[in-house]
Each structure stands twice: as structure tokens, then as C-alpha cells.
Design an enzyme around this catalytic site. Sequence first.
Site, PDB file in Angstrom:
ATOM      1  N   ASN A  24       0.863  -1.134  -0.151  1.00 20.08           N
ATOM      2  CA  ASN A  24      -0.070   0.110  -0.149  1.00 20.08           C
ATOM      3  C   ASN A  24       0.955   1.379   0.108  1.00 20.08           C
ATOM      4  OD1 ASN A  24       1.054  -0.004   2.475  1.00 20.08           O
ATOM      5  ND2 ASN A  24      -0.916   0.136   3.602  1.00 20.08           N
TER       6      ASN A  24
ATOM      7  N   GLU B 121       1.697   4.725   7.047  1.00 16.31           N
ATOM      8  CA  GLU B 121       0.814   4.071   6.184  1.00 16.31           C
ATOM      9  C   GLU B 121      -0.134   5.356   5.684  1.00 16.31           C
ATOM     10  OE1 GLU B 121       0.499   0.988   6.252  1.00 16.31           O
ATOM     11  OE2 GLU B 121       0.004   0.252   7.946  1.00 16.31           O
TER      12      GLU B 121
END
Length: 240
Positions: free
Chosen positions: A136, A143
Site C-alpha cells: 500500500n 501508512e
Amino acid sequence: MRITVCENYDEMSKKAAQLVLAQVTLKPNSVLGFATGSTPLGLYENLSEMCSAGQIDFSNTVSFNLDEYYPIKKDDPNSYNAYMQENLFSKINIKRENAHLLNGETDDPEGECENYERMIGRVGGIDMQILGIGSNGHIGFNEPDSVMYPYTHITHLTESTIKANSRFFSSVDEVPKKALTVGILTILNSKRIILMANGAGKKQVISELLGDGMKLNLPAALLKLHPDVTLICDKEAYPK
Ligand code: F6R
């Protein structure tokens, strides 16, 4: 960004090990930033062999790992403390007191993060940072999110990271939902960055990284702001 595309994982790991060797040879007291996960395992194997053969000397080096699950016991086999001990620190001559990892056992995660950031600053920052990349686009455990944190902090793992990392645990429910991680600026303040990626599973994210512009939902895209990043990947991960 310099790009080196290797035939396979073996060659990629050897190339990365040569860069670490050059770094430590030129600056024996280098500050190294280490990553965990599957990607650097071959690099660590090469470094261990080179150290046993007397080709590289880690005795004056200092290291800081990128991240650690939270909460997790240091001796939990899935902790990054245990991973580093097993895959690198027990096999090279780095002084244990010079090899730093975030403490996933702490009752004061914010204090732990502040202290870690201070320790990195006190030694003058990271000379060479080894990075893997999440599918991702995460680097460390930074993140994709609408907010980015520059310095070491506590964070929530995304569902996709929890799922990806569940391969190391007996079930997905056992994967900690939080982590302590160095921040984006901690990474970007490193003097040199080696980003490693292998396997077809990383092709999409490397393609997004190498595309035009900087995708806002791809933390790794921030590496494009850094003047000295080398991407070392195998053919399977390389999109062209
Ligand atoms: C690990 C870390 C992560 C990994 C990434 C890729 O310390 O910071 O960003 O580099 O999740 O993991 P692997 O190598 O297992 O695909």
C-alpha cells in the site's frame, strides 16, 4: 532516484550488501537504519556471511530500526526485536548497546517515541537507511492517511498491512493493531536511502512510485523529495 534492476532476489540482496559494505568501509562509525519484513532477509544473510569472513566490521556502527509492533513483548517471536536478534544482531559484531529498537513493551509509547527521536538526533541522524515498501506504499509503518507524522510516533496499522503481516502470525487476530514507527521526516533526514523491493506483489506499488508526480496516498512517494535514494529491485517487481 537511482534504479538498479536485478535478475533475482539473490542478486538484489548481494547488491544491497555491497552498498552497506561501501558505507561501513568509508565510515566505520556509520549510523545504519534497518528494516524488518521479508525483503531484507537476504541482505542480512549476506552481511552476516561477510562479517564472519572478516570482510565487514560492525563494531563501531550504530543502528536504529524503523519500527516495532505495539504492544508486543521483546521476546515474542513476532516482535521486530526478536527478528533483528535472530536474523542479524546475533550474527554480526555490532555492540548490542549500539543496536536500537523501539520498545513495544513500554507503558509510555509517546515518551518512548520522543526519546528514540532524540537518540537518533544525538548521533547526527541516519547515514544509510534500508527500507522495504508495503504494497500500500507504506515505509516504516507510515501508512497512507490524510495526516502524515514527521517524527517517531505511535500509529494504527491499516487493515491491508494487518492482513499482509498475518503471514508471520498464527492468525490475523494476533497481529497487533498498532505500532511505533519513525516518521517520514526521520526517514527523509537520512543521508542515503536504499529502498528494496522484490516479487510480483510489489510491481503495482513500484509502478505507482515511479509514475509521474507524487501520489498523495503513497507515503513512499515522499522519497522523491530526497536527493540520494537508490531503488534496488528484482525484475518481478520492476514495472517496465
Ligand atoms: C518493516 C517495515 C515495513 C516493511 C514493509 C514490507 O520494518 O518498516 O515498512 O518494509 O511492510 O514488508 P515485506 O518486506 O515483508 O514485504
